[in-house]
Structures are given as C-alpha cells and as structure tokens.
Motif scaffolding. Structure first.
Motif, PDB file in Angstrom:
ATOM      1  N   ARG A   1       0.914  -1.330   0.292  1.00 42.93           N
ATOM      2  CA  ARG A   1      -0.144   0.043   0.409  1.00 42.93           C
ATOM      3  C   ARG A   1       1.170   0.807   0.177  1.00 42.93           C
ATOM      4  O   ARG A   1       2.224   1.092   0.536  1.00 42.93           O
ATOM      5  N   ASP A   5      -4.087   8.117  -4.971  1.00 46.39           N
ATOM      6  CA  ASP A   5      -4.010   7.902  -3.803  1.00 46.39           C
ATOM      7  C   ASP A   5      -4.880   6.423  -3.180  1.00 46.39           C
ATOM      8  O   ASP A   5      -5.878   6.384  -3.356  1.00 46.39           O
ATOM      9  N   GLY A   6      -4.111   6.256  -1.932  1.00 45.54           N
ATOM     10  CA  GLY A   6      -4.817   4.878  -0.701  1.00 45.54           C
ATOM     11  C   GLY A   6      -5.068   3.920  -1.712  1.00 45.54           C
ATOM     12  O   GLY A   6      -6.053   3.584  -1.931  1.00 45.54           O
ATOM     13  N   PHE A   7      -3.723   3.520  -2.234  1.00 47.15           N
ATOM     14  CA  PHE A   7      -3.743   2.411  -3.405  1.00 47.15           C
ATOM     15  C   PHE A   7      -3.272   1.669  -3.123  1.00 47.15           C
ATOM     16  O   PHE A   7      -2.219   1.390  -2.196  1.00 47.15           O
ATOM     17  N   THR A   8      -3.713   0.273  -3.086  1.00 41.63           N
ATOM     18  CA  THR A   8      -3.269  -1.321  -3.123  1.00 41.63           C
ATOM     19  C   THR A   8      -2.449  -1.655  -3.962  1.00 41.63           C
ATOM     20  O   THR A   8      -3.457  -1.964  -5.145  1.00 41.63           O
ATOM     21  N   GLU A  60      -5.999  -1.341  -6.413  1.00 43.20           N
ATOM     22  CA  GLU A  60      -7.145  -0.619  -6.290  1.00 43.20           C
ATOM     23  C   GLU A  60      -6.793   0.707  -5.883  1.00 43.20           C
ATOM     24  O   GLU A  60      -5.696   1.035  -4.671  1.00 43.20           O
ATOM     25  N   ALA A  61      -7.428   1.758  -5.809  1.00 46.14           N
ATOM     26  CA  ALA A  61      -6.845   3.055  -5.218  1.00 46.14           C
ATOM     27  C   ALA A  61      -8.558   3.670  -5.240  1.00 46.14           C
ATOM     28  O   ALA A  61      -9.359   3.559  -5.176  1.00 46.14           O
ATOM     29  N   GLU A  62      -8.357   4.246  -3.370  1.00 48.21           N
ATOM     30  CA  GLU A  62      -9.146   5.940  -2.892  1.00 48.21           C
ATOM     31  C   GLU A  62      -9.311   6.818  -4.321  1.00 48.21           C
ATOM     32  O   GLU A  62     -11.355   7.420  -4.472  1.00 48.21           O
ATOM     33  N   THR A  63      -8.224   7.026  -5.026  1.00 47.03           N
ATOM     34  CA  THR A  63      -8.512   8.541  -5.421  1.00 47.03           C
ATOM     35  C   THR A  63      -7.498   8.005  -7.044  1.00 47.03           C
ATOM     36  O   THR A  63      -6.517   7.774  -6.493  1.00 47.03           O
ATOM     37  N   GLU A 105      -8.165   5.713  -9.473  1.00 49.83           N
ATOM     38  CA  GLU A 105      -7.697   4.169  -9.875  1.00 49.83           C
ATOM     39  C   GLU A 105      -7.809   4.012 -11.267  1.00 49.83           C
ATOM     40  O   GLU A 105      -7.352   3.412 -11.721  1.00 49.83           O
TER      41      GLU A 105
END
Length: 409
Positions: free
Chosen positions: A264, A277-280, A292-295, A297
């Motif tokens: 992450r 951002d917020g990606f795995t 997968e990403a919160e912003t 993707e």
C-alpha cells in the motif's frame, strides 16, 4: 546567506554536481515558463563551465492544459519527430540532459485517463533510444526543481499567497543542502555515506527482501548479479553526475517474476498532472494482478496497462524514515522530493546499471536476465515509521535491514 546567493549556489550545484557539465558539451534543458529566471542562471553557469551549446525547451502549463482539453483524440497517439531527433542528436554528441521541474501537481486533473495514457504510450515508444541512453547512464542527466505559484500553494495552503513561494524555496534549499555551509563539500560527504550503504547491501548478497507494514506484506526476489547503487552515477567516460537532486536513496533492480504479495502506498503519487492515492497493488509472480485506489483508480489501471512491462516492478529503493525530507514533515506532491522521504518502488522499466555487465545489453537480453523493460518508469512511495524489511541470504538466513522505518545496521 541571502536569497540571491542561495539561488546562485543552487544553479552551480545543478551544473557542477548534478550534470557535471564538461568542456565543449551540448546541454539540453527541458522546463516550463515558471522557471525562466532560474533557467537563465543555469544556462549562464553551464557556459561558464565550458558548455558549447545550451538548448532550452520551454513548455507553458496553460498551453499544456489547453492542448489536453481541446486537441483531437488522435493527437495523443502521436509524438513529434523533431523532438525525437533533437534528443538523438544530443546523445550522439555526448551531451547531457537537465529537467527543471516546477509542475503544478493538479495541472491535468479532470483530463480523461485515456488521453493521458495514450500520450504516455506515444512518447514512450517514440523516445525508446533516449530512454535507453538515460536508463543506462550513457549520458549525464539530472532533475532539479524550483517553486511555481500553484505548486507552492499546494504544499503550503495555510500560508498567505506571498509567503508560499518563499516557504517552498527555503524547503527546497534545505533538501539540496544549501545554506548550511559549503554545499559541494556537503554533497560529497552525503554521497560518500550513501555509497557506504550500497556497499554494505552488496556485501550481503541478498536473494530477496521481505517487507512488512500496515497494508503491506511483500516479498521481492533479487537477481543473482544485482548491484545496489546510490544517487551518484558515472557515464561510460567516467564522468560522475547526480541524477536526482535531492537524493537520499540506495536502489537496485528486482527479479521481474519474483514479486509476490501486496503493498500500500504511504504518500500521494502524482502522475500526468493527477494525484493517485490510497492504493494497494497485489502481485503474483511479479505481475500486478489487482490495483485498487481511493483516488485515481482509473488512471492507475491505465498506467499499468501501458505495455506488458508496466504491470511489473523495475526498481527497489531504500530510504530511511528519519531523513531530511521526511523529518521536515512536508508533503511535496512531487515525486522528486517525496520518493526521497520514503522507501519506494518503481513500476515499469529497470536500470541496467543495477545488474553486473548489463549496461550495454539490448532490451531483449535484459528480459532474458530477468530484468523488466517498459515504456514507463514511475516511482511510488511505500515507506513509513512502521515498516520492517528483512534481507534473506542464499542459505535462508534473515538479516534485519529496516526496523520501524530506519536502517537496522
């Protein structure tokens, strides 16, 4: 030291330490209209260092945005041949390349991901020779940055507009060791330290690294003949240069098919004027099988589908959590700085210089050795004060490399 002296010292560092401009050398600078005053100073210093010709390509952020908004779709599947020929001529003449970055992190926010992806693909394919020359250090190259109004506002939103640029200038000066004495001497001492770290890692001959942190459980295998390097590089003629200023990393190449687990990000990743951002990322046998990403993707998935190699890793870099940029507490929204505050990985192309005897090999030969090749190379940050890393040797022994985000030896 007043501001003008600091800026002049920064220009001198760029020319004499970053690029290490040689007598009668051609220099190509790529930058934006936000940097004109500093760029003029760098040009002057380059000629004083003995350059024969210094060429500058300016782009205007407003015009760049207009192009992405209004140009027809087919414009993003093409790349100008004159730009390719310009770079090729600099390579043939043994010249050097400099980027002076002042980019707005949000410049292309809202532009369709397909346009951004197609533009990246077109440039990547057209500039294959150039990317190979830079990636194998056949030419000297360096990246530095200076503030622009929009970038400074992004980093220091709590300050008044007239204070933002000044604050970002001071932050950048600190990262490149200006204002604390003889900057050239301080850089020599710093590079010597990084070289010692790289030598320690090379002595261990790890076969793999194991990463553990909240949201991260990742194993990265390393090729038999991998080489850990610092930010100091040399051309085939033996001329030293610093590719990234600032630099706090030691780095090497992963085995293309030897990455498994998930990781992450810990800092925003700015790509093509957009923030992801917020990606795995989840890896199986080296390949990203889930992103997968919160912003951002959609753009993230477009990037990792740029070509076959864009779904694999090309670089492993170690940076302690307690380092000057990280200790500043600033989020720069610029990979040049944020990657030097955090352990990071790079999606895409690998550096042949990080494998014994691979500098002059063709891309097909690099693939045979287990090194990834791609038209992209994008760093993303994964380090934190909660990250542990173990190095595993050929006999299965585990040696702590990082504990709680910092060097364990």
């Amino acid at each position: 030291m007043d501001f003008q002296k600091k800026m002049e010292q920064y220009a001198e560092l760029t020319v004499y330490v970053g690029l290490n401009v040689q007598k009668d050398q051609h220099v190509l600078i790529n930058t934006t209209t936000d940097t004109i005053d500093f760029t003029r100073l760098v040009v002057k210093k380059a000629y004083e260092a003995g350059a024969k010709n210094v060429h500058v390509n300016y782009s205007d952020p407003v015009q760049t945005r207009t192009h992405y908004e209004l140009a027809p779709d087919e414009a993003f599947t093409e790349y100008p041949e004159w730009s390719v020929l310009q770079r090729d001529e600099i390579i043939e003449k043994g010249g050097s390349f400099l980027w002076i970055d002042a980019e707005d992190p949000d410049l292309l926010t809202g532009i369709p991901a397909k346009r951004l992806s197609n533009s990246q693909k077109a440039a990547g394919k057209a500039l294959a020779r150039y990317r190979q020359a830079v990636g194998s250090d056949k030419v000297a190259w360096s990246i530095v940055a200076i503030p622009s109004e929009k970038w400074a506002a992004k980093v220091f939103p709590e300050l008044e507009p007239d204070q933002q640029i000044e604050a970002l200038w001071e932050a950048i000066f600190k990262t490149v060791r200006i204002g604390g004495g003889d900057a050239v001497a301080l850089w020599k001492e710093h590079i010597d330290f990084l070289e010692k770290r790289a030598a320690q890692l090379n002595d261990h001959r790890f076969v793999k690294l194991q990463y553990s942190a909240p949201g991260t459980d990742l194993t990265i295998e390393l090729p038999d003949k991998h080489i850990w390097m610092s930010g100091a590089s040399k051309t085939p003629q033996g001329n030293p240069f610093i590719a990234n200023m600032p630099t706090e990393e030691v780095y090497t190449v992963p085995l293309k098919n030897g990455v498994n687990g998930f990781v992450r990000n810990t800092k925003p990743f700015v790509y093509q004027g957009n923030i992801i951002d917020g990606f795995t990322l989840t890896f199986e046998n080296g390949k990203i099988v889930k992103a997968e990403a919160e912003t951002g993707e959609e753009l993230l998935n477009e990037m990792i589908s740029s070509d076959e190699g864009a779904a694999y890793l090309g670089e492993v870099a170690l940076v302690p959590h307690q380092s000057p940029i990280s200790d500043s507490g600033l989020l720069f929204f610029n990979t040049l700085f944020d990657e030097n505050a955090s352990n990071h990985l790079a999606i895409g192309d690998s550096y042949p210089t990080c494998y014994e005897g691979a500098r002059d090999l063709e891309r097909e030969q690099l693939e045979e050795l287990g090194l990834n090749t791609s038209i992209v190379h994008e760093d993303f940050m994964i380090g934190s004060a909660e990250m542990d890393i173990d190095g595993v040797t050929a006999d299965g022994s585990k040696i702590p490399v990082f504990r709680k985000g910092n060097w364990a030896f």
